[in-house]
Design an enzyme around this catalytic site. Sequence first.
Site, PDB file in Angstrom:
ATOM      1  N   CYS A  66      10.174   9.276  13.165  1.00 35.11           N
ATOM      2  CA  CYS A  66      11.173   8.979  12.188  1.00 35.11           C
ATOM      3  C   CYS A  66      10.359   7.574  11.276  1.00 35.11           C
ATOM      4  O   CYS A  66       9.954   7.078  11.995  1.00 35.11           O
ATOM      5  CB  CYS A  66      12.354   8.327  12.631  1.00 35.11           C
ATOM      6  N   MET A 100      18.660  11.473  11.001  1.00 38.92           N
ATOM      7  CA  MET A 100      18.551  11.321  12.130  1.00 38.92           C
ATOM      8  C   MET A 100      19.054   9.765  12.559  1.00 38.92           C
ATOM      9  O   MET A 100      19.725   9.356  13.793  1.00 38.92           O
ATOM     10  CB  MET A 100      17.037  10.854  12.470  1.00 38.92           C
ATOM     11  N   GLU A 101      19.456   8.813  11.570  1.00 34.64           N
ATOM     12  CA  GLU A 101      19.862   7.493  11.605  1.00 34.64           C
ATOM     13  C   GLU A 101      21.568   7.871  11.958  1.00 34.64           C
ATOM     14  O   GLU A 101      22.122   7.567  12.840  1.00 34.64           O
ATOM     15  CB  GLU A 101      19.719   6.691  10.570  1.00 34.64           C
ATOM     16  N   ASP A 159      30.140   4.413  28.395  1.00 37.57           N
ATOM     17  CA  ASP A 159      29.921   3.179  29.298  1.00 37.57           C
ATOM     18  C   ASP A 159      31.209   2.342  29.587  1.00 37.57           C
ATOM     19  O   ASP A 159      31.207   1.678  30.641  1.00 37.57           O
ATOM     20  CB  ASP A 159      28.947   2.435  28.590  1.00 37.57           C
TER      21      ASP A 159
END
Length: 161
Positions: free
Chosen positions: A75, A111-112, A126
């Site tokens: 990237c 991709m970001e 989480d």
Amino acid sequence: MKLTHLDENGAAHMVNIGAKPVTQREAVAQSVLTMQPETLRMILDGTAPKGDVFACARIAGIMAAKRTAELIPMCHPIPIESVDIAIETVSETQVRVVSTLRCSHKTGIEMEALTAATVAALTVYDMCKAVDRGMRIDETLLLHKTGGKSGDYHAEGAAAR
């Protein structure tokens, strides 16, 4: 179809974007979390032990978008102009994270967008894993993108935002 990140010998390399024109680009990606109804109620009621789950997930998604070039080897670092992380309840057991990113650059921002949606979903996991380890993250995909040489893309059957 030729893979752009492999040279004629099959070796990985970063694509040269030097001669490409700058264009306006947008990418929208999603991840869907499935959890127990009680877990989602806890998030929506604001009673999660670790605090505001969705606020933390939005911040994590923004931070992840800005670090994508450090995580994905081929990237290019790009000048991100905006990041929006929307989190919406889809059902009593599902939450949809949608990331929308924009830039003016020589290469895309897909991709970001994918990284932002994924890390936001991971952050929800989480923050809630102590009460629901069975949560699933599914349906991570690029919904659409605009700009660049390859033009627009819209995922077949994907819900519009």
